[in-house]
Scaffold this motif. Structure first.
Motif, mmCIF file in Angstrom:
data_model
loop_
_atom_site.group_PDB
_atom_site.id
_atom_site.type_symbol
_atom_site.label_atom_id
_atom_site.label_comp_id
_atom_site.label_asym_id
_atom_site.label_seq_id
_atom_site.Cartn_x
_atom_site.Cartn_y
_atom_site.Cartn_z
ATOM 1 N N ASN A 1 6.560 72.510 71.286
ATOM 2 C CA ASN A 1 6.729 72.403 72.738
ATOM 3 C C ASN A 1 7.046 73.782 73.327
ATOM 4 O O ASN A 1 7.016 74.796 72.621
ATOM 5 C CB ASN A 1 7.794 71.355 73.088
ATOM 6 C CG ASN A 1 9.178 71.721 72.579
ATOM 7 O OD1 ASN A 1 9.483 72.872 72.291
ATOM 8 N ND2 ASN A 1 10.030 70.718 72.451
ATOM 9 N N ALA A 2 7.371 73.827 74.607
ATOM 10 C CA ALA A 2 7.644 75.096 75.293
ATOM 11 C C ALA A 2 8.839 75.847 74.701
ATOM 12 O O ALA A 2 8.909 77.070 74.793
ATOM 13 C CB ALA A 2 7.880 74.838 76.780
ATOM 14 N N GLU A 3 9.770 75.124 74.080
ATOM 15 C CA GLU A 3 10.935 75.768 73.458
ATOM 16 C C GLU A 3 10.670 76.148 72.002
ATOM 17 O O GLU A 3 11.553 76.634 71.308
ATOM 18 C CB GLU A 3 12.159 74.844 73.528
ATOM 19 C CG GLU A 3 12.743 74.667 74.913
ATOM 20 C CD GLU A 3 12.195 73.424 75.606
ATOM 21 O OE1 GLU A 3 11.755 72.486 74.915
ATOM 22 O OE2 GLU A 3 12.193 73.410 76.844
ATOM 23 N N SER B 1 12.851 62.422 74.178
ATOM 24 C CA SER B 1 12.104 61.522 75.073
ATOM 25 C C SER B 1 12.944 61.169 76.293
ATOM 26 O O SER B 1 13.349 60.019 76.479
ATOM 27 C CB SER B 1 11.704 60.251 74.313
ATOM 28 O OG SER B 1 10.873 60.566 73.224
ATOM 29 N N GLU C 1 10.013 73.981 69.617
ATOM 30 C CA GLU C 1 10.458 72.880 68.753
ATOM 31 C C GLU C 1 9.271 71.971 68.420
ATOM 32 O O GLU C 1 8.346 71.827 69.213
ATOM 33 C CB GLU C 1 11.530 72.058 69.466
ATOM 34 C CG GLU C 1 12.733 72.855 69.934
ATOM 35 C CD GLU C 1 13.681 73.214 68.816
ATOM 36 O OE1 GLU C 1 13.715 72.484 67.816
ATOM 37 O OE2 GLU C 1 14.393 74.212 68.962
ATOM 38 N N ARG C 2 9.323 71.319 67.268
ATOM 39 C CA ARG C 2 8.254 70.411 66.848
ATOM 40 C C ARG C 2 8.385 69.021 67.454
ATOM 41 O O ARG C 2 7.416 68.278 67.504
ATOM 42 C CB ARG C 2 8.217 70.324 65.325
ATOM 43 C CG ARG C 2 7.807 71.634 64.688
ATOM 44 C CD ARG C 2 7.995 71.669 63.184
ATOM 45 N NE ARG C 2 7.655 70.464 62.465
ATOM 46 C CZ ARG C 2 6.491 70.235 61.864
ATOM 47 N NH1 ARG C 2 5.548 71.138 61.896
ATOM 48 N NH2 ARG C 2 6.294 69.105 61.213
ATOM 49 N N THR C 3 9.570 68.659 67.901
ATOM 50 C CA THR C 3 9.776 67.387 68.586
ATOM 51 C C THR C 3 10.464 67.647 69.918
ATOM 52 O O THR C 3 11.150 68.654 70.099
ATOM 53 C CB THR C 3 10.631 66.409 67.749
ATOM 54 O OG1 THR C 3 11.897 67.001 67.483
ATOM 55 C CG2 THR C 3 9.932 66.043 66.455
ATOM 56 N N THR C 4 10.267 66.723 70.852
ATOM 57 C CA THR C 4 10.834 66.840 72.195
ATOM 58 C C THR C 4 11.651 65.585 72.479
ATOM 59 O O THR C 4 11.156 64.475 72.280
ATOM 60 C CB THR C 4 9.702 66.954 73.238
ATOM 61 O OG1 THR C 4 8.905 68.099 72.934
ATOM 62 C CG2 THR C 4 10.249 67.084 74.651
ATOM 63 N N TYR D 1 12.662 60.747 70.244
ATOM 64 C CA TYR D 1 11.917 62.011 70.261
ATOM 65 C C TYR D 1 10.432 61.716 70.287
ATOM 66 O O TYR D 1 9.976 60.683 69.810
ATOM 67 C CB TYR D 1 12.239 62.858 69.024
ATOM 68 C CG TYR D 1 13.627 63.427 69.051
ATOM 69 C CD1 TYR D 1 13.894 64.633 69.685
ATOM 70 C CD2 TYR D 1 14.684 62.761 68.461
ATOM 71 C CE1 TYR D 1 15.165 65.155 69.729
ATOM 72 C CE2 TYR D 1 15.968 63.271 68.497
ATOM 73 C CZ TYR D 1 16.196 64.475 69.136
ATOM 74 O OH TYR D 1 17.467 64.982 69.177
ATOM 75 N N SER D 2 9.660 62.655 70.842
ATOM 76 C CA SER D 2 8.204 62.546 70.893
ATOM 77 C C SER D 2 7.586 63.791 70.284
ATOM 78 O O SER D 2 8.222 64.846 70.209
ATOM 79 C CB SER D 2 7.733 62.405 72.342
ATOM 80 O OG SER D 2 8.235 61.207 72.904
ATOM 81 N N ALA D 3 6.319 63.662 69.860
ATOM 82 C CA ALA D 3 5.611 64.785 69.266
ATOM 83 C C ALA D 3 4.114 64.642 69.526
ATOM 84 O O ALA D 3 3.614 63.538 69.749
ATOM 85 C CB ALA D 3 5.873 64.857 67.770
ATOM 86 N N GLY E 1 12.399 66.722 78.166
ATOM 87 C CA GLY E 1 12.880 67.310 76.920
ATOM 88 C C GLY E 1 14.326 67.740 76.925
ATOM 89 O O GLY E 1 15.192 67.119 77.547
#
Length: 67
Positions: free
Chosen positions: A30-32, A39, A34-37, A13-15, A52
């Motif tokens: 992110n666009a959804e 990877s 969420e705090r993490t996306t 995951y990325s942030a 994502g």
């Protein structure tokens, strides 16, 4: 003062975070929302790059275009 941005490019995951007006690190959703996306990157048939959660879902059906 310049804006400060931190990026965590993780293998799973990325942030991204910014420093707020109080000097605290705040993770940018992110666009959804969420705090993490996840990877992952998916290249669809039209040449679009998808990242994502959607990329993760699409990649399982088309693993040749999934990283």
């Amino acid at each position: 003062m310049a804006d400060l941005v931190g990026i965590d490019l993780g293998t799973t995951y990325s942030a991204i975070a910014v420093i707020d007006e109080h000097g605290k690190a705040v993770i940018v959703p992110n666009a959804e929302g969420e705090r993490t996306t996840p990877s992952v990157v998916y290249f669809d048939e039209g040449g679009e790059i998808v990242v994502g959660k959607i990329a993760k879902q699409s990649g399982s059906a088309d693993p040749k275009n999934f990283v």
